[in-house]
Motif scaffolding. Structure first.
Motif, PDB file in Angstrom:
ATOM      1  N   ASP A  44       0.650  -1.162  -0.136  1.00 54.31           N
ATOM      2  CA  ASP A  44       0.071   0.035  -0.021  1.00 54.31           C
ATOM      3  C   ASP A  44       0.890   1.243   0.049  1.00 54.31           C
ATOM      4  O   ASP A  44       0.781   2.268  -0.643  1.00 54.31           O
ATOM      5  N   TYR A  45       1.913   1.103   0.894  1.00 49.74           N
ATOM      6  CA  TYR A  45       2.796   2.419   0.675  1.00 49.74           C
ATOM      7  C   TYR A  45       3.653   2.364  -0.448  1.00 49.74           C
ATOM      8  O   TYR A  45       3.836   3.644  -1.006  1.00 49.74           O
ATOM      9  N   SER A  46       3.871   1.324  -1.046  1.00 52.84           N
ATOM     10  CA  SER A  46       4.637   1.457  -2.280  1.00 52.84           C
ATOM     11  C   SER A  46       3.827   1.964  -3.307  1.00 52.84           C
ATOM     12  O   SER A  46       4.319   2.795  -4.115  1.00 52.84           O
ATOM     13  N   GLU A  47       2.651   1.633  -3.439  1.00 55.57           N
ATOM     14  CA  GLU A  47       1.689   2.178  -4.562  1.00 55.57           C
ATOM     15  C   GLU A  47       1.405   3.527  -4.414  1.00 55.57           C
ATOM     16  O   GLU A  47       1.681   4.260  -5.377  1.00 55.57           O
ATOM     17  N   ALA A  48       1.445   4.117  -3.206  1.00 56.14           N
ATOM     18  CA  ALA A  48       0.922   5.468  -2.973  1.00 56.14           C
ATOM     19  C   ALA A  48       2.335   6.237  -3.238  1.00 56.14           C
ATOM     20  O   ALA A  48       2.476   7.280  -3.751  1.00 56.14           O
ATOM     21  N   SER A  49       3.532   5.721  -2.800  1.00 53.37           N
ATOM     22  CA  SER A  49       4.834   6.436  -3.140  1.00 53.37           C
ATOM     23  C   SER A  49       5.046   6.337  -4.480  1.00 53.37           C
ATOM     24  O   SER A  49       5.615   7.229  -4.888  1.00 53.37           O
ATOM     25  N   SER A  50       4.736   5.508  -5.211  1.00 48.12           N
ATOM     26  CA  SER A  50       4.893   5.280  -6.670  1.00 48.12           C
ATOM     27  C   SER A  50       4.119   6.571  -7.534  1.00 48.12           C
ATOM     28  O   SER A  50       4.488   7.252  -8.303  1.00 48.12           O
ATOM     29  N   ALA A  51       2.771   6.656  -6.980  1.00 48.99           N
ATOM     30  CA  ALA A  51       2.067   7.694  -7.462  1.00 48.99           C
ATOM     31  C   ALA A  51       2.728   9.248  -7.275  1.00 48.99           C
ATOM     32  O   ALA A  51       2.562  10.143  -7.987  1.00 48.99           O
ATOM     33  N   CYS A  52       3.098   9.149  -5.832  1.00 46.98           N
ATOM     34  CA  CYS A  52       3.809  10.677  -5.486  1.00 46.98           C
ATOM     35  C   CYS A  52       4.911  10.783  -6.801  1.00 46.98           C
ATOM     36  O   CYS A  52       5.011  11.921  -7.101  1.00 46.98           O
ATOM     37  N   LYS A  54       5.757   9.611  -9.484  1.00 51.88           N
ATOM     38  CA  LYS A  54       5.153  10.081 -10.993  1.00 51.88           C
ATOM     39  C   LYS A  54       4.799  11.487 -11.039  1.00 51.88           C
ATOM     40  O   LYS A  54       4.937  12.184 -12.216  1.00 51.88           O
ATOM     41  N   SER A  55       4.082  12.027 -10.024  1.00 52.33           N
ATOM     42  CA  SER A  55       3.588  13.304 -10.032  1.00 52.33           C
ATOM     43  C   SER A  55       4.843  14.331  -9.416  1.00 52.33           C
ATOM     44  O   SER A  55       4.493  15.403  -9.284  1.00 52.33           O
ATOM     45  N   HIS A  56       5.885  13.872  -9.138  1.00 54.86           N
ATOM     46  CA  HIS A  56       7.032  14.610  -8.367  1.00 54.86           C
ATOM     47  C   HIS A  56       6.526  15.390  -6.923  1.00 54.86           C
ATOM     48  O   HIS A  56       6.974  16.603  -6.885  1.00 54.86           O
ATOM     49  N   ALA A  57       5.599  14.703  -6.391  1.00 49.80           N
ATOM     50  CA  ALA A  57       5.078  15.460  -4.948  1.00 49.80           C
ATOM     51  C   ALA A  57       6.270  14.821  -3.922  1.00 49.80           C
ATOM     52  O   ALA A  57       5.910  13.688  -3.243  1.00 49.80           O
ATOM     53  N   TRP A  58       7.298  15.517  -3.833  1.00 51.50           N
ATOM     54  CA  TRP A  58       8.280  15.126  -3.107  1.00 51.50           C
ATOM     55  C   TRP A  58       8.104  15.078  -1.734  1.00 51.50           C
ATOM     56  O   TRP A  58       8.394  14.404  -1.024  1.00 51.50           O
ATOM     57  N   ALA A  59       7.519  16.085  -1.210  1.00 50.63           N
ATOM     58  CA  ALA A  59       7.110  16.396   0.248  1.00 50.63           C
ATOM     59  C   ALA A  59       6.373  15.013   0.954  1.00 50.63           C
ATOM     60  O   ALA A  59       6.480  14.571   1.683  1.00 50.63           O
ATOM     61  N   SER A  60       5.179  14.635  -0.121  1.00 47.13           N
ATOM     62  CA  SER A  60       4.146  13.477   0.360  1.00 47.13           C
ATOM     63  C   SER A  60       5.016  12.125   0.265  1.00 47.13           C
ATOM     64  O   SER A  60       4.805  11.337   0.806  1.00 47.13           O
ATOM     65  N   SER A  61       5.972  12.094  -0.935  1.00 51.62           N
ATOM     66  CA  SER A  61       6.775  11.027  -1.084  1.00 51.62           C
ATOM     67  C   SER A  61       7.642  10.717   0.342  1.00 51.62           C
ATOM     68  O   SER A  61       7.619   9.606   0.628  1.00 51.62           O
ATOM     69  N   LEU A  62       8.089  11.841   0.651  1.00 50.39           N
ATOM     70  CA  LEU A  62       8.964  11.748   2.020  1.00 50.39           C
ATOM     71  C   LEU A  62       8.069  11.382   3.103  1.00 50.39           C
ATOM     72  O   LEU A  62       8.449  10.574   4.262  1.00 50.39           O
ATOM     73  N   ARG A  63       6.880  11.874   3.341  1.00 53.57           N
ATOM     74  CA  ARG A  63       5.937  11.677   4.164  1.00 53.57           C
ATOM     75  C   ARG A  63       5.639  10.204   4.345  1.00 53.57           C
ATOM     76  O   ARG A  63       5.302   9.459   5.331  1.00 53.57           O
ATOM     77  N   ILE A  64       5.341   9.672   3.060  1.00 55.22           N
ATOM     78  CA  ILE A  64       4.940   8.109   3.067  1.00 55.22           C
ATOM     79  C   ILE A  64       6.176   7.310   3.439  1.00 55.22           C
ATOM     80  O   ILE A  64       6.004   6.328   4.277  1.00 55.22           O
ATOM     81  N   LEU A  65       7.369   7.726   3.011  1.00 52.70           N
ATOM     82  CA  LEU A  65       8.649   7.060   3.624  1.00 52.70           C
ATOM     83  C   LEU A  65       8.599   7.063   5.176  1.00 52.70           C
ATOM     84  O   LEU A  65       8.804   6.156   5.836  1.00 52.70           O
ATOM     85  N   THR A  66       8.454   8.164   5.816  1.00 54.34           N
ATOM     86  CA  THR A  66       8.404   8.212   7.338  1.00 54.34           C
ATOM     87  C   THR A  66       7.277   7.429   7.630  1.00 54.34           C
ATOM     88  O   THR A  66       7.476   6.681   8.829  1.00 54.34           O
ATOM     89  N   ASN A  67       6.257   7.456   7.360  1.00 54.94           N
ATOM     90  CA  ASN A  67       5.077   6.524   7.736  1.00 54.94           C
ATOM     91  C   ASN A  67       5.407   5.046   7.612  1.00 54.94           C
ATOM     92  O   ASN A  67       5.137   4.235   8.283  1.00 54.94           O
ATOM     93  N   ALA A  68       6.163   4.419   6.530  1.00 56.11           N
ATOM     94  CA  ALA A  68       6.533   3.387   6.270  1.00 56.11           C
ATOM     95  C   ALA A  68       7.469   2.766   7.358  1.00 56.11           C
ATOM     96  O   ALA A  68       7.395   1.795   7.812  1.00 56.11           O
ATOM     97  N   GLU A  69       8.453   3.751   7.443  1.00 57.34           N
ATOM     98  CA  GLU A  69       9.373   3.438   8.503  1.00 57.34           C
ATOM     99  C   GLU A  69       8.925   3.272   9.966  1.00 57.34           C
ATOM    100  O   GLU A  69       9.288   2.356  10.727  1.00 57.34           O
ATOM    101  N   LYS A  70       7.767   4.259  10.136  1.00 59.74           N
ATOM    102  CA  LYS A  70       6.951   4.012  11.542  1.00 59.74           C
ATOM    103  C   LYS A  70       6.399   2.662  11.660  1.00 59.74           C
ATOM    104  O   LYS A  70       6.393   1.847  12.856  1.00 59.74           O
ATOM    105  N   TYR A  85      11.981   4.105  -0.994  1.00 57.73           N
ATOM    106  CA  TYR A  85      13.081   4.973  -1.038  1.00 57.73           C
ATOM    107  C   TYR A  85      13.286   5.550  -2.412  1.00 57.73           C
ATOM    108  O   TYR A  85      13.725   6.618  -2.497  1.00 57.73           O
ATOM    109  N   LEU A  86      13.428   4.592  -3.404  1.00 61.48           N
ATOM    110  CA  LEU A  86      13.737   5.109  -4.684  1.00 61.48           C
ATOM    111  C   LEU A  86      12.722   5.979  -5.393  1.00 61.48           C
ATOM    112  O   LEU A  86      13.185   6.996  -5.889  1.00 61.48           O
ATOM    113  N   ASN A  87      11.464   5.914  -4.869  1.00 58.88           N
ATOM    114  CA  ASN A  87      10.394   6.537  -5.512  1.00 58.88           C
ATOM    115  C   ASN A  87      10.618   8.001  -4.844  1.00 58.88           C
ATOM    116  O   ASN A  87      10.348   9.125  -5.292  1.00 58.88           O
ATOM    117  N   ALA A  88      11.184   8.183  -3.521  1.00 56.74           N
ATOM    118  CA  ALA A  88      11.333   9.286  -2.919  1.00 56.74           C
ATOM    119  C   ALA A  88      12.587   9.911  -3.572  1.00 56.74           C
ATOM    120  O   ALA A  88      12.627  11.169  -3.744  1.00 56.74           O
TER     121      ALA A  88
END
Length: 117
Positions: A44-52, A54-70, A85-88
């Motif tokens: 789920d995190y991976s799919e959302a990260s990929s969407a971010c 693809k849209s260059h939504a870097w801040a949201s991509s980093l937020r997803i990474l943080t949530n996945a790490e939690k 990580y690569l998506n970020a």
């Protein structure tokens, strides 16, 4: 016939968000999963990260990474997928945020992921 579970529905919606570059909806979907007391899985995190990414939504991509790490700290059998990580990194690239990219690279090394060329 086969029944489609609520989790299956979320998974299909996440995949559609990724394919459609709908990162805002992907983030809302993760939030809704949590509100429904469903476990947010690595995919789920991976799919959302990929969407971010693809849209260059870097801040949201980093937020997803943080949530996945939690989530990885909370659940023993959960490991942050290398694609998150690569998506970020890819979301950061067009903006030249090298300081943030270096932080992500350090996290990749800490997790033991390899970046193959």
């Amino acid at each position: 016939g086969d029944k489609i579970t609520l989790k299956d529905t979320f998974r299909l919606l996440a995949k559609a968000c990724d394919r459609g570059h709908r990162w805002q909806q992907a983030l809302r979907l993760i939030q809704r999963e949590q509100e429904a007391s469903l476990a947010v899985e690595p995919r789920d995190y991976s799919e959302a990260s990929s969407a971010c990414q693809k849209s260059h939504a870097w801040a949201s991509s980093l937020r997803i990474l943080t949530n996945a790490e939690k989530a990885a700290k909370q659940f023993k059998d959960y490991k942050v997928d290398a694609s998150i990580y690569l998506n970020a990194l890819n979301a950061l690239e067009p903006y030249g945020y090298w300081d943030k990219a270096l932080l992500v690279l350090r996290k990749i090394r800490k997790e033991g992921h390899r970046l193959d060329s």
